[in-house]
Design a protein around this motif. Sequence first.
Motif, short mmCIF file in Angstrom:
data_model
loop_
_atom_site.label_atom_id
_atom_site.label_comp_id
_atom_site.label_asym_id
_atom_site.label_seq_id
_atom_site.Cartn_x
_atom_site.Cartn_y
_atom_site.Cartn_z
N ASP A 81 4.59 3.84 2.54
CA ASP A 81 4.18 2.70 1.66
C ASP A 81 4.31 2.24 3.13
O ASP A 81 5.15 1.42 4.30
CB ASP A 81 4.43 2.12 0.80
N PHE A 82 3.85 0.19 2.57
CA PHE A 82 4.12 -0.75 3.13
C PHE A 82 3.81 -1.86 2.79
O PHE A 82 3.24 -1.48 1.84
CB PHE A 82 3.76 0.07 4.62
N LYS A 83 4.54 -3.64 3.35
CA LYS A 83 4.19 -4.11 2.91
C LYS A 83 3.21 -5.34 3.80
O LYS A 83 3.76 -5.32 4.85
CB LYS A 83 5.63 -5.28 1.71
N VAL A 95 0.92 -1.19 0.27
CA VAL A 95 -0.49 -0.16 0.39
C VAL A 95 1.01 1.45 -0.25
O VAL A 95 1.75 1.09 0.94
CB VAL A 95 -1.08 0.10 1.23
N ARG A 96 0.84 1.95 -1.04
CA ARG A 96 1.17 3.58 -1.07
C ARG A 96 0.72 4.66 -0.59
O ARG A 96 -0.36 5.20 -1.48
CB ARG A 96 1.87 3.18 -2.25
N ASN A 97 0.78 5.25 -0.12
CA ASN A 97 0.51 6.90 0.27
C ASN A 97 1.52 8.09 -0.60
O ASN A 97 0.99 9.16 -0.92
CB ASN A 97 0.91 6.92 1.39
N GLY A 140 12.48 -12.46 -7.55
CA GLY A 140 12.49 -10.82 -7.53
C GLY A 140 10.67 -10.48 -6.91
O GLY A 140 11.05 -9.37 -7.05
N ASP A 141 9.88 -11.17 -6.44
CA ASP A 141 8.62 -10.94 -6.27
C ASP A 141 8.38 -9.87 -7.38
O ASP A 141 7.88 -8.54 -6.90
CB ASP A 141 9.26 -10.21 -4.99
N PRO A 142 8.27 -10.66 -8.27
CA PRO A 142 7.40 -9.31 -9.08
C PRO A 142 5.88 -9.09 -9.43
O PRO A 142 5.32 -9.43 -8.46
CB PRO A 142 6.80 -10.50 -11.07
N PHE A 168 19.27 1.12 6.25
CA PHE A 168 19.97 0.21 5.30
C PHE A 168 20.36 -0.18 4.37
O PHE A 168 21.62 -0.32 3.17
CB PHE A 168 19.68 -1.70 5.95
N ARG A 169 19.72 -0.01 3.39
CA ARG A 169 19.20 -0.37 1.79
C ARG A 169 20.74 0.76 1.12
O ARG A 169 21.01 -0.03 -0.08
CB ARG A 169 18.15 -0.11 1.35
N ARG A 170 19.93 2.04 1.10
CA ARG A 170 20.84 2.84 1.09
C ARG A 170 22.39 3.24 2.42
O ARG A 170 22.40 4.69 1.62
CB ARG A 170 20.02 3.88 0.43
N GLY A 223 10.30 4.85 -3.42
CA GLY A 223 11.29 3.13 -4.42
C GLY A 223 11.05 2.12 -5.57
O GLY A 223 11.64 3.07 -6.77
N THR A 224 10.03 1.29 -5.80
CA THR A 224 10.01 0.73 -6.52
C THR A 224 8.81 1.77 -7.43
O THR A 224 8.87 1.32 -8.96
CB THR A 224 9.60 -1.11 -7.27
N MET A 225 7.99 2.80 -7.48
CA MET A 225 6.63 2.82 -7.67
C MET A 225 7.91 4.22 -8.21
O MET A 225 7.46 4.51 -9.74
CB MET A 225 5.71 3.67 -6.87
N CYS A 243 7.71 -0.97 6.08
CA CYS A 243 7.31 -0.21 5.66
C CYS A 243 8.08 0.89 5.91
O CYS A 243 9.48 0.58 6.05
CB CYS A 243 6.93 0.69 7.25
N ARG A 244 7.69 2.24 5.12
CA ARG A 244 8.57 3.29 4.40
C ARG A 244 7.90 4.64 5.42
O ARG A 244 6.66 4.95 5.42
CB ARG A 244 8.74 3.96 3.10
N LEU A 245 9.06 4.94 6.91
CA LEU A 245 8.90 5.93 7.93
C LEU A 245 9.30 7.09 7.47
O LEU A 245 10.32 6.71 7.51
CB LEU A 245 8.91 4.98 9.10
P1 5GP Z 1 9.08 -0.63 -2.96
O1 5GP Z 1 8.21 -1.77 -4.20
O2 5GP Z 1 9.26 0.59 -3.15
O3 5GP Z 1 11.11 -1.16 -2.89
O4 5GP Z 1 8.84 -1.89 -1.43
C1 5GP Z 1 7.59 -0.78 -1.05
C2 5GP Z 1 7.33 -1.24 0.21
O5 5GP Z 1 6.96 -2.32 0.63
C3 5GP Z 1 8.38 -0.85 0.96
O6 5GP Z 1 7.91 -0.16 2.23
C4 5GP Z 1 9.16 -1.91 1.39
O7 5GP Z 1 9.65 -2.29 2.88
C5 5GP Z 1 8.14 -2.93 1.38
N1 5GP Z 1 8.21 -4.36 0.56
C6 5GP Z 1 8.29 -4.67 -1.01
N2 5GP Z 1 9.12 -6.88 -0.79
C7 5GP Z 1 9.67 -6.31 0.66
C8 5GP Z 1 10.47 -7.74 0.85
O8 5GP Z 1 10.15 -8.25 0.22
N3 5GP Z 1 9.65 -7.47 2.17
C9 5GP Z 1 10.03 -6.47 3.07
N4 5GP Z 1 10.21 -6.78 4.22
N5 5GP Z 1 9.53 -5.33 2.82
C10 5GP Z 1 8.84 -5.06 0.98
#
Ligand code: 5GP
Length: 251
Positions: free
Chosen positions: A175-177, A93-95, A128-130, A218-220, A99-101, A202-204
């Motif tokens: 956003d969050f997953k 869910v994205r507000n 890669g979780d498409p 961590f990612r960046r 990231g990828t969006m 989540c992104r916070l």
């Molecule tokens: P994005 O698609 O921009 O990489 O991620 C969107 C949101 O979903 C972010 O808050 C990111 O942390 C979360 N998210 C996406 N895929 C994963 C995953 O495989 N593992 C975890 N922990 N979070 C994910």
Amino acid sequence: MARRKKIYEGKAKILYEGPEPGTIVQYFKDDATAFNAEKKDVIDGKGVLNNRLSEFFMTGLNQIGVPTHFIRRLNMREQLVRNCEIVPLEIIVRNYAAGTMSKRLGIAEGTQLPRPIVEYCYKDDALGDPLVTEEHIAAFGWASQQDMDDILSLALRVNDFMSGMMLAVGIRLVDFKIEIGRVFEGDFQRLIVADEISPDSCRLWDIETGQKLDKDVFRRDLGSLTDAYSEVARRLGVLPKSNVAKPTLIN
Ligand code: 5GP
């Protein structure tokens, strides 16, 4: 003492058979991974923080009637959860764009979206979780139309709850997953929020400064991940507030 049976080991958690039928022990590791495990590290204390934060969010959701797998926290790193069959989708869910969006659509990070946007990714590390559409989900039988209606409603309720909790402590939920599980009660199945809700998923962003308080640290390579997660926990009152001056009583 009898050894517990390990059911599954993922990147950030281990699942063990629970003490009662239908339960699982979820153990939070300190391992951090990003970019489909191309980047890896061990971050001291991350598992403890995520265990506490996920407990906090899932308990709140249970209290407002959003069903989750959470039963109770067992210790610093473990919680007891309901065993469920995980729907093979990541619900995002994205507000705000990030990231990828942002990459996919060329929208600047931080742009507020006209309304919350829900995306679905097929859970498959090797791929890669498409990103997938509801057409894929229906055609391949990953979830029924009724499931998808329920999943959308759960995702938006989690979004409202989490956005409000965060706003109250000066944090923007970008956003969050989440992941969703099926539980069977007699002849009926119910969908519940499963896995974890934590700064790993989540992104916070701090509302005032824009400082990132989530796994992007961590990612960046933006500094200490445990400092960021501890800040979230402290603001929410999940960790004792250290170094905070006592309020001055007037008269
Ligand atoms: P994005 O698609 O921009 O990489 O991620 C969107 C949101 O979903 C972010 O808050 C990111 O942390 C979360 N998210 C996406 N895929 C994963 C995953 O495989 N593992 C975890 N922990 N979070 C994910």
